[in-house]
Design a protein around this motif. Sequence first.
Motif, PDB file in Angstrom:
ATOM      1  N   THR A 186       0.772  -0.953  -0.138  1.00  0.00           N
ATOM      2  CA  THR A 186       0.034  -0.178   0.009  1.00  0.00           C
ATOM      3  C   THR A 186       0.979   1.239  -0.071  1.00  0.00           C
ATOM      4  O   THR A 186       2.224   1.295   0.359  1.00  0.00           O
ATOM      5  CB  THR A 186      -0.825   0.334   1.127  1.00  0.00           C
ATOM      6  OG1 THR A 186      -0.079  -0.100   2.354  1.00  0.00           O
ATOM      7  CG2 THR A 186      -1.904  -1.150   1.010  1.00  0.00           C
ATOM      8  N   ASP A 187       0.278   2.363  -0.294  1.00  0.00           N
ATOM      9  CA  ASP A 187       1.022   3.694  -0.614  1.00  0.00           C
ATOM     10  C   ASP A 187       1.874   4.023   0.898  1.00  0.00           C
ATOM     11  O   ASP A 187       2.767   5.015   0.553  1.00  0.00           O
ATOM     12  CB  ASP A 187       0.065   4.940  -0.921  1.00  0.00           C
ATOM     13  CG  ASP A 187      -0.250   4.628  -2.504  1.00  0.00           C
ATOM     14  OD1 ASP A 187       0.185   3.709  -3.140  1.00  0.00           O
ATOM     15  OD2 ASP A 187      -1.273   5.103  -2.781  1.00  0.00           O
ATOM     16  N   ASP A 188       1.267   3.760   1.866  1.00  0.00           N
ATOM     17  CA  ASP A 188       2.028   3.999   3.189  1.00  0.00           C
ATOM     18  C   ASP A 188       2.923   3.193   3.806  1.00  0.00           C
ATOM     19  O   ASP A 188       3.251   3.278   4.887  1.00  0.00           O
ATOM     20  CB  ASP A 188       0.798   4.405   4.238  1.00  0.00           C
ATOM     21  CG  ASP A 188      -0.056   3.155   4.339  1.00  0.00           C
ATOM     22  OD1 ASP A 188      -0.034   2.361   3.609  1.00  0.00           O
ATOM     23  OD2 ASP A 188      -0.819   3.045   5.502  1.00  0.00           O
ATOM     24  N   VAL A 189       3.441   2.266   2.996  1.00  0.00           N
ATOM     25  CA  VAL A 189       4.351   1.172   3.301  1.00  0.00           C
ATOM     26  C   VAL A 189       5.483   1.075   2.565  1.00  0.00           C
ATOM     27  O   VAL A 189       5.469   1.420   1.540  1.00  0.00           O
ATOM     28  CB  VAL A 189       3.752  -0.169   3.443  1.00  0.00           C
ATOM     29  CG1 VAL A 189       4.623  -1.268   3.704  1.00  0.00           C
ATOM     30  CG2 VAL A 189       2.555  -0.412   4.587  1.00  0.00           C
ATOM     31  N   GLY A 190       6.776   0.909   3.172  1.00  0.00           N
ATOM     32  CA  GLY A 190       8.043   0.876   2.385  1.00  0.00           C
ATOM     33  C   GLY A 190       7.942  -0.136   1.300  1.00  0.00           C
ATOM     34  O   GLY A 190       7.237  -1.073   1.238  1.00  0.00           O
ATOM     35  N   ALA A 332      -5.331  -2.057  12.142  1.00  0.00           N
ATOM     36  CA  ALA A 332      -5.390  -0.559  11.637  1.00  0.00           C
ATOM     37  C   ALA A 332      -3.681   0.032  11.545  1.00  0.00           C
ATOM     38  O   ALA A 332      -3.368   0.742  10.982  1.00  0.00           O
ATOM     39  CB  ALA A 332      -6.090   0.206  12.702  1.00  0.00           C
ATOM     40  N   ALA A 333      -3.049  -0.880  12.592  1.00  0.00           N
ATOM     41  CA  ALA A 333      -1.690  -0.335  12.916  1.00  0.00           C
ATOM     42  C   ALA A 333      -0.565  -1.268  12.076  1.00  0.00           C
ATOM     43  O   ALA A 333       0.582  -1.178  12.136  1.00  0.00           O
ATOM     44  CB  ALA A 333      -1.371  -0.278  14.238  1.00  0.00           C
ATOM     45  N   PHE A 334      -1.269  -2.272  11.256  1.00  0.00           N
ATOM     46  CA  PHE A 334      -0.158  -3.141  10.620  1.00  0.00           C
ATOM     47  C   PHE A 334       0.727  -2.704   9.602  1.00  0.00           C
ATOM     48  O   PHE A 334       1.658  -3.251   9.326  1.00  0.00           O
ATOM     49  CB  PHE A 334      -1.243  -4.588   9.998  1.00  0.00           C
ATOM     50  CG  PHE A 334      -1.671  -5.417  11.037  1.00  0.00           C
ATOM     51  CD1 PHE A 334      -1.672  -5.152  12.392  1.00  0.00           C
ATOM     52  CD2 PHE A 334      -1.778  -6.567  10.469  1.00  0.00           C
ATOM     53  CE1 PHE A 334      -2.147  -6.114  13.198  1.00  0.00           C
ATOM     54  CE2 PHE A 334      -2.092  -7.756  11.486  1.00  0.00           C
ATOM     55  CZ  PHE A 334      -2.186  -7.368  12.784  1.00  0.00           C
ATOM     56  N   GLY A 335      -0.024  -1.520   9.108  1.00  0.00           N
ATOM     57  CA  GLY A 335       0.871  -0.832   8.148  1.00  0.00           C
ATOM     58  C   GLY A 335       2.185  -0.358   8.702  1.00  0.00           C
ATOM     59  O   GLY A 335       3.642  -0.434   8.224  1.00  0.00           O
ATOM     60  N   GLN A 336       2.097   0.189   9.972  1.00  0.00           N
ATOM     61  CA  GLN A 336       3.282   0.561  10.815  1.00  0.00           C
ATOM     62  C   GLN A 336       4.054  -0.379  11.333  1.00  0.00           C
ATOM     63  O   GLN A 336       5.438  -0.247  11.354  1.00  0.00           O
ATOM     64  CB  GLN A 336       2.701   1.559  11.829  1.00  0.00           C
ATOM     65  CG  GLN A 336       1.989   2.698  11.750  1.00  0.00           C
ATOM     66  CD  GLN A 336       1.233   3.238  13.012  1.00  0.00           C
ATOM     67  OE1 GLN A 336       1.891   3.380  14.042  1.00  0.00           O
ATOM     68  NE2 GLN A 336       0.111   3.725  12.813  1.00  0.00           N
TER      69      GLN A 336
END
Length: 354
Positions: A186-190, A332-336
């Motif tokens: 996704t766009d918010d993940v490296g 919800a915080a899995f991207g972080q």
Amino acid sequence: MSQIDQAVAIRKGEELDVAAVDRFMKQALPELTGEPVIRQYPGGASNLTYQVDYGDSAYVLRRPPFGKIAKSAHDMLREARVMEALKPVYPYVPDIVAICDDHEVLGCDFYVMQRLKGVILRQDFPADLALNEADTRKLCLNVIDKLVELHQVDARATGLDRLGKGAGYVQRQIGGWSERFRKARTDDVGDFEAVMAWLQDKMPDDIGQCVIHNDYRFDNVVLNPDNPFEVIGVLDWEMATIGDPLMDLGNSLAYWIQADDDPGMQMLRRQPTHQPGMLSREEVVAYYLDRAGLSIDSFDFYEVYGLFRLAVIIQQIYYRYYHGQTADKRFAAFGQAANYLQQRCQRLIQASKL
């Protein structure tokens, strides 16, 4: 007696059709009477696990998550058949009671198995499980021993050898998990490109081929409530296959959070491996290699692989949340978390002498 693992109220949106479950259960087990009471086990972020009670008789039902899921993922029929094949030679597998491939029942494949009444260690020890440092070490070694024992199972004797694709397991895993990550990003993940390139470059040959669990952790192990050192069950065989044992160990160590790990890693902790007496990751590797009769120069590749694979699993779940395919706030915080794991992989790569 230590606290026995209990099911709880079903999460909103994950309810089962009680009448349909009842009809299926009574077809499989005609001796059942009365109405079932269905509750849900709170752990896990993948397949859904429910307890189905008929009076004093308790069963466990496993089904895929609701919503859109990746093709070939959450194969309940495969998991049940692996368990059936493995049970005669690895007694810690629960008995399969019934398998359902009729989507008219619950809208998906599912299976029902024996409920193992025991203790499951999740984030922390249960309040009534008071172990000193020596006892904690004994428990830790016993749990690792069961992984060694699994890797020593004769795959041909079980018929499970047909699950394997032969040599090249390591290469297939790096290629497969890299492809899965790119599809789920996704766009918010490296982008993990540097990590994937390093894994591709440093791939060792397979060290061997054996039955591997692929998700062996404390919260997939059931302990005897009257003797918490004794492992009476191993759960969650969804990803079991024939593969390299050190890749399996690398997967397990991705969840092995030590007391001295940084705060980012501590946020990921889901099992009590931080307790005094638990082996460090380095000690786990040394103990496993000694028990398994294996010798390697470095475990760095397998450690980075395990963390990368965990990041992909987390990202695949987060992708579903990000795109509104599930509303489960746990994700919800899995991207972080995926971003943190990229940073951790990069630090290990920088420190590696490979």
